[in-house]
Motif scaffolding. Structure first.
Motif, PDB file in Angstrom:
ATOM      1  N   GLN A   1      56.534  32.147  43.427  1.00 46.50           N
ATOM      2  CA  GLN A   1      55.193  32.299  42.867  1.00 46.50           C
ATOM      3  C   GLN A   1      54.572  32.313  41.592  1.00 46.50           C
ATOM      4  O   GLN A   1      54.309  31.909  40.498  1.00 46.50           O
TER       5      GLN A   1
ATOM      6  N   ARG B   1      48.862  28.078  36.971  1.00 37.90           N
ATOM      7  CA  ARG B   1      47.857  28.859  36.813  1.00 37.90           C
ATOM      8  C   ARG B   1      47.333  29.033  35.098  1.00 37.90           C
ATOM      9  O   ARG B   1      46.174  29.379  34.359  1.00 37.90           O
ATOM     10  N   LYS B   2      48.438  29.386  34.560  1.00 38.59           N
ATOM     11  CA  LYS B   2      48.033  30.128  32.726  1.00 38.59           C
ATOM     12  C   LYS B   2      48.151  29.219  32.137  1.00 38.59           C
ATOM     13  O   LYS B   2      46.880  28.875  30.997  1.00 38.59           O
TER      14      LYS B   2
ATOM     15  N   LEU C   1      44.991  28.168  32.851  1.00 34.70           N
ATOM     16  CA  LEU C   1      43.358  29.017  32.137  1.00 34.70           C
ATOM     17  C   LEU C   1      43.723  28.409  30.471  1.00 34.70           C
ATOM     18  O   LEU C   1      42.300  28.749  30.094  1.00 34.70           O
TER      19      LEU C   1
ATOM     20  N   VAL D   1      48.285  36.829  35.821  1.00 36.53           N
ATOM     21  CA  VAL D   1      47.786  36.217  36.278  1.00 36.53           C
ATOM     22  C   VAL D   1      46.002  37.258  35.220  1.00 36.53           C
ATOM     23  O   VAL D   1      45.823  37.768  36.126  1.00 36.53           O
TER      24      VAL D   1
ATOM     25  N   ASP E   1      42.282  36.498  34.926  1.00 33.20           N
ATOM     26  CA  ASP E   1      41.329  35.246  34.573  1.00 33.20           C
ATOM     27  C   ASP E   1      40.193  36.251  33.901  1.00 33.20           C
ATOM     28  O   ASP E   1      40.164  36.711  33.341  1.00 33.20           O
ATOM     29  N   THR E   2      39.151  35.107  32.827  1.00 31.59           N
ATOM     30  CA  THR E   2      38.385  35.870  32.457  1.00 31.59           C
ATOM     31  C   THR E   2      36.799  36.105  33.404  1.00 31.59           C
ATOM     32  O   THR E   2      36.095  36.486  32.674  1.00 31.59           O
TER      33      THR E   2
ATOM     34  N   GLY F   1      37.320  33.083  38.644  1.00 32.99           N
ATOM     35  CA  GLY F   1      38.682  31.973  38.518  1.00 32.99           C
ATOM     36  C   GLY F   1      39.558  33.061  39.388  1.00 32.99           C
ATOM     37  O   GLY F   1      40.530  32.405  39.557  1.00 32.99           O
ATOM     38  N   SER F   2      39.242  34.215  39.260  1.00 30.52           N
ATOM     39  CA  SER F   2      40.123  35.511  39.717  1.00 30.52           C
ATOM     40  C   SER F   2      40.250  34.973  41.579  1.00 30.52           C
ATOM     41  O   SER F   2      41.179  34.821  42.144  1.00 30.52           O
TER      42      SER F   2
ATOM     43  N   THR G   1      39.641  31.894  42.320  1.00 31.80           N
ATOM     44  CA  THR G   1      40.414  30.957  42.608  1.00 31.80           C
ATOM     45  C   THR G   1      42.263  30.982  42.189  1.00 31.80           C
ATOM     46  O   THR G   1      42.767  30.261  43.313  1.00 31.80           O
ATOM     47  N   THR G   2      42.426  31.952  41.559  1.00 32.45           N
ATOM     48  CA  THR G   2      43.882  31.769  41.171  1.00 32.45           C
ATOM     49  C   THR G   2      44.316  32.627  42.675  1.00 32.45           C
ATOM     50  O   THR G   2      45.264  32.140  43.183  1.00 32.45           O
TER      51      THR G   2
ATOM     52  N   ARG H   1      45.238  28.385  44.187  1.00 31.67           N
ATOM     53  CA  ARG H   1      45.960  28.947  44.080  1.00 31.67           C
ATOM     54  C   ARG H   1      46.907  29.644  44.906  1.00 31.67           C
ATOM     55  O   ARG H   1      48.592  29.688  44.572  1.00 31.67           O
TER      56      ARG H   1
ATOM     57  N   ILE I   1      48.552  32.441  44.996  1.00 33.98           N
ATOM     58  CA  ILE I   1      48.672  33.580  43.834  1.00 33.98           C
ATOM     59  C   ILE I   1      48.658  35.164  43.830  1.00 33.98           C
ATOM     60  O   ILE I   1      47.322  35.076  44.660  1.00 33.98           O
ATOM     61  N   GLY I   2      49.173  35.864  44.418  1.00 32.08           N
ATOM     62  CA  GLY I   2      49.671  37.509  44.201  1.00 32.08           C
ATOM     63  C   GLY I   2      49.503  37.454  45.888  1.00 32.08           C
ATOM     64  O   GLY I   2      48.737  36.589  46.596  1.00 32.08           O
TER      65      GLY I   2
END
Lengths: 486, 334
Positions: free
Chosen positions: A74, A81-82, A85, B189, B191-192, B196-197, B199-200, B204, B206-207
């Motif tokens: 994770q 991901r960062k 971005l 993370v 995101d803007t 994007g979130s 996608t994260t 991805r 994540i979370g």
């Protein structure tokens, strides 16, 4: 408890992939990828990267049970991901940030974000001269140090259509505007230039002031107008082998700028066609260019704004009209001209005829003054010569090192003849010369692409110009110059 | 001769008129992140309808991004004919730049919001962290995915929904701030934008929970590549998000597209427009225009409104998202 990682004993593909990813992300040196590496060590290194990326609190909080592989997975994903971005942010920043560049050769420039069609450039030309006259007993001249030019320039483009240039001149007693124009760039074949700029007649005069072979222009350039106010259509045709300019101007007297307004309500047409047939070839003729320029217009009035005064290459005046003379009608100039550049060799020559209708009382004449000059130069150190000068020495001058810059020898000869009919009614042969012949030698030392030191000797002989019909004494001038340009 | 001249002029006028009527017209819709699929279909349907009604070909382009960023792009010169953003405050920003009148919100029904949405949680299948409500989002070890309220309209709705919940629970300003601080400490993370979130969280991986627009969550559930991998959790309290729409007067007058822009936005209120909104997970502002079956996917959610809970967008913006506002204190602790 310390967990030892033994990939050889772990058959799970996911875990192997994770180890590979971790190894890549952490840029582990090859020798570090040993079985002795522990999860704790990896977690420690991951934490260091997280701290460098920022946001460590959130990551640490979300990864309270750090120490197992899914947690490391994770955290690695978060880092990836960062970075994504950040890359997006950087790309967006680049796409919206003007590009600023500063270089010795091009000065300061600021370019708008893509497509980059707004650009501002800051340039400058500074010339500091030391001027000395030899044997000037009869007509003493001032030996002096002076700033010949202090010309910062702001130029650039404002969108794909508009180009511009603004060059003030600070070297005189008061600031003036040298160039101030904008171009409407419809096409490379057709650009409209509006404002104050060099009239398109004289070949040597159209050279940049920082690129001329000798410190001051030759006698032929005294018959060509300098900067004028007007509108000009210009462009390049046939693969830039043909260039042309045709404009309508307020009208400038020979050798000078036009006044800020049109004093006689008359206009002047000026144009030039110049051909470099082999410009795009690679042969002995590729540096050959020749053309013809002309101007025509009426001029009506009395004084310096209407009638010329001619100067030597030492910048002393040797001809002017009597004070009662009027310009009273057509002024016409024409000038065949050519240059040739081949490796270090440069040749530049032009002939100029300038005729003007003049009047004194009931007497009127058309007077035609003529001049020609040939300038030859050779770069001793192997750099190429060109119309824009020797731009960059192969080995710039460096303190304590081998580089000495570039050296160029230049020679020029020219003649200017006043129309015989000018005497005695329109000019006084005992006060002004009827002809001048001048030769000059120069040594140009280009220390760098921006710094140039120059020494010139010019000698000018005159016909007439002294009392009782005698010839004015020869002018012997030794000029030096330090020039900074970027 | 005069007759011939008149006929010639008439023919030229008709030819010119024909040329004009046959001309394509461009229309730019500057929107926010999660509306991509919705407006892709709206644009297609409306352009076809417009062509049939007027003979004019409309080339409708759409631009998507974080709502706040999109609003700033329009202020900075992006020549949007219409804006369909995540919150009224973003269109107010454009109105403050004199590109449309301050009363823009009164020009269309329902305060210019043809559809609404709400904020829900998207969790992984089986809800491994057992997330049921906002309280679960501040627990240690729970990674929360939400975009940056400084740049994303959706993120502001997320934030305000959490704030509304905390306010209801604690009724103490400091505890509310502490709650939001704890929540954002769990965001690994930022995101803007909302997409994007997503996608994260989705791609991805994540979370543990994505705070999302309801339509974005529904879209994820329905997409073939993610079907069966996620669940939607409805919190005990959420917020009624009203994404507004407006035509940008300065640009439509410049482009000569006022008529088309207004018709485009009014289309959103038609039965077809409302049906498309529901299809893409937005709650129709006029649900009676949509078949009941299309509304079945929207569960009952207890919602506060921006006006009722925060006194309107201007107050919410100033208090929470302006420089030095509550969000800066929460996310950038000194």
């Amino acid at each position: 408890m310390q967990t030892r990682v033994r990939p050889a004993l772990n058959a799970r593909t996911a875990t192997v992939s994770l180890w590979s990813a971790l190894a890549c992300a952490l840029a582990l040196p090859a020798h570090a990828q040993s079985n002795e590496l522990t999860v704790e060590q990896l977690a420690q290194r991951l934490r260091a990267i997280e701290q460098r990326l920022g946001g460590g609190d959130a990551v640490a909080n979300a990864s309270a049970d750090s120490g197992n592989l899914s947690d490391l997975d994770q955290r690695l994903r978060v880092i990836e991901r960062k970075l994504e971005l950040q890359a997006e942010e950087n790309a967006a920043r680049v796409a919206s940030t003007p590009a600023v560049s500063l270089s010795a050769s091009k000065g300061l420039s600021v370019k708008s974000p893509p497509p980059g069609d707004v650009e501002l450039k800051f340039k400058a030309l500074v010339q500091a001269d030391g001027r000395f006259f030899i044997g000037d007993e009869l007509l003493p001249q001032n030996d002096t140090f002076l700033f010949r030019r202090i010309m910062p320039t702001i130029e650039g483009t404002w969108g794909p259509l508009i180009g511009f240039r603004l060059t003030p001149e600070f070297a005189g007693d008061s600031a003036t505007i040298a160039d101030a124009y904008f171009d409407l760039k419809f096409d490379p074949r057709a650009t409209v230039r509006i404002g104050k700029f060099k009239s398109p007649v004289g070949l040597e005069r159209l050279q940049s002031s920082g690129s001329t072979g000798l410190i001051e222009l030759g006698l032929a350039s005294e018959l060509t107008p300098n900067r004028d106010l007007g509108v000009q259509l210009q462009g390049e045709l046939a693969g830039a082998t043909v260039s042309y300019a045709l404009g309508v101007f307020n009208g400038a007297v020979d050798g000078r700028d036009s006044p800020t307004v049109n004093p006689d309500n008359e206009f002047e047409l000026a144009g030039r066609v110049f051909v470099e047939p082999w410009k795009n070839a690679s042969n002995a003729l590729s540096g050959l260019g020749f053309g013809v320029a002309a101007s025509s217009g009426d001029r009506r009035g009395n004084g310096n704004n209407f009638l010329p005064r001619y100067r030597t290459p030492g910048q002393t005046q040797f001809f002017n009209y009597r004070s009662a003379v009027l310009a009273d009608g057509a002024q016409t100039r024409w000038s065949p001209q050519a240059f040739y550049y081949r490796n270090g060799l440069s040749l530049l020559g032009e002939y100029v005829s300038s005729s003007q209708d003049v009047r004194v009382g009931a007497f009127a004449d058309e007077l035609e003054h003529t001049a020609w000059q040939l300038t030859a130069g050779y770069v001793l150190t192997g750099e190429d010569a060109g119309y824009k000068g020797v731009a960059r020495p192969n080995q710039p001058f460096t303190l304590g090192a081998a580089g000495w810059g570039a050296f160029e020898l230049v020679a020029r000869y020219g003649r200017l003849e006043i129309d015989d009919d000018a005497f005695p009614r329109y000019a006084d042969r005992n006060a002004v010369a009827a002809a001048a012949r001048s030769w000059g030698l120069g040594l140009n030392w280009y220390l760098t692409g921006n710094l140039k030191l120059v020494a010139n000797y010019t000698q000018t002989q005159f016909d007439g110009g002294a009392a009782a019909g005698r010839d004015r004494e020869d002018e012997k001038a030794f000029f030096t110059r330090a020039q900074l340009a970027f | 001769m005069k007759t011939a001249l008149r006929l010639t002029l008439l023919a030229l006028a008709l030819a010119a008129a024909g040329t004009v009527s046959a001309k394509d017209t461009d229309l730019l819709n500057v929107s926010y992140d999660p509306t991509r699929e919705f407006y892709a279909e709206v644009n297609q349907v409306f352009a076809a309808q417009w062509k049939q009604q007027t003979g004019e070909t409309l080339n409708i382009r759409a631009s998507h991004g974080g709502s706040g960023k999109q609003a700033r792009a329009v202020v900075d010169g992006l020549e949007a004919d219409v804006v369909t953003l995540a919150l009224a405050g973003d269109i107010d920003t454009i109105a403050n730049a004199k590109q449309l009148p301050a009363n823009w919100q009164s020009r269309l029904p329902h305060q210019s919001a043809p559809y609404t949405s709400t904020i829900v949680f998207l969790v992984r299948k089986g809800n491994p962290k057992g997330i049921k409500d906002w309280d679960d989002l501040i627990k240690p070890g729970v990674a929360v995915i939400t975009p940056n309220p400084k740049t994303s309209g959706g993120a502001r709705w997320n934030y305000l929904a959490a704030w509304a919940y905390a306010s209801t629970k604690f009724r103490d300003g400091d505890k509310v701030v502490d709650f939001l601080t704890s929540l954002f400490k769990n965001v690994p993370v930022l995101d803007t934008g909302a997409r994007g979130s997503t996608t994260t969280f989705v791609d991805r991986k994540i979370g543990d929970v994505l705070i999302a627009w309801e339509n974005e969550a529904l879209l994820t559930l329905e997409q073939s590549n993610t079907r069966g991998q996620f669940e939607v959790v409805i919190p005990s309290l959420s917020i009624k998000a009203e994404p507004p729409v407006a035509w940008v007067d300065k640009n439509v007058d410049k482009h000569g597209t006022r008529k088309q822009a207004e018709a485009y936005l009014r289309f959103l209120y038609t039965p077809e427009g409302q049906r498309l909104a529901a299809k893409h997970g937005y709650r129709p502002a006029e649900p009676d225009k949509v078949p009941a079956a299309e509304l079945a996917k929207f569960p009952e959610v207890k919602q506060v409104t921006i006006d009722g809970a925060f006194g309107g967008w201007k107050k919410a913006q100033a208090a929470h998202f302006s420089d030095g506002g509550f969000f800066d204190k929460i996310y950038l602790p000194k």
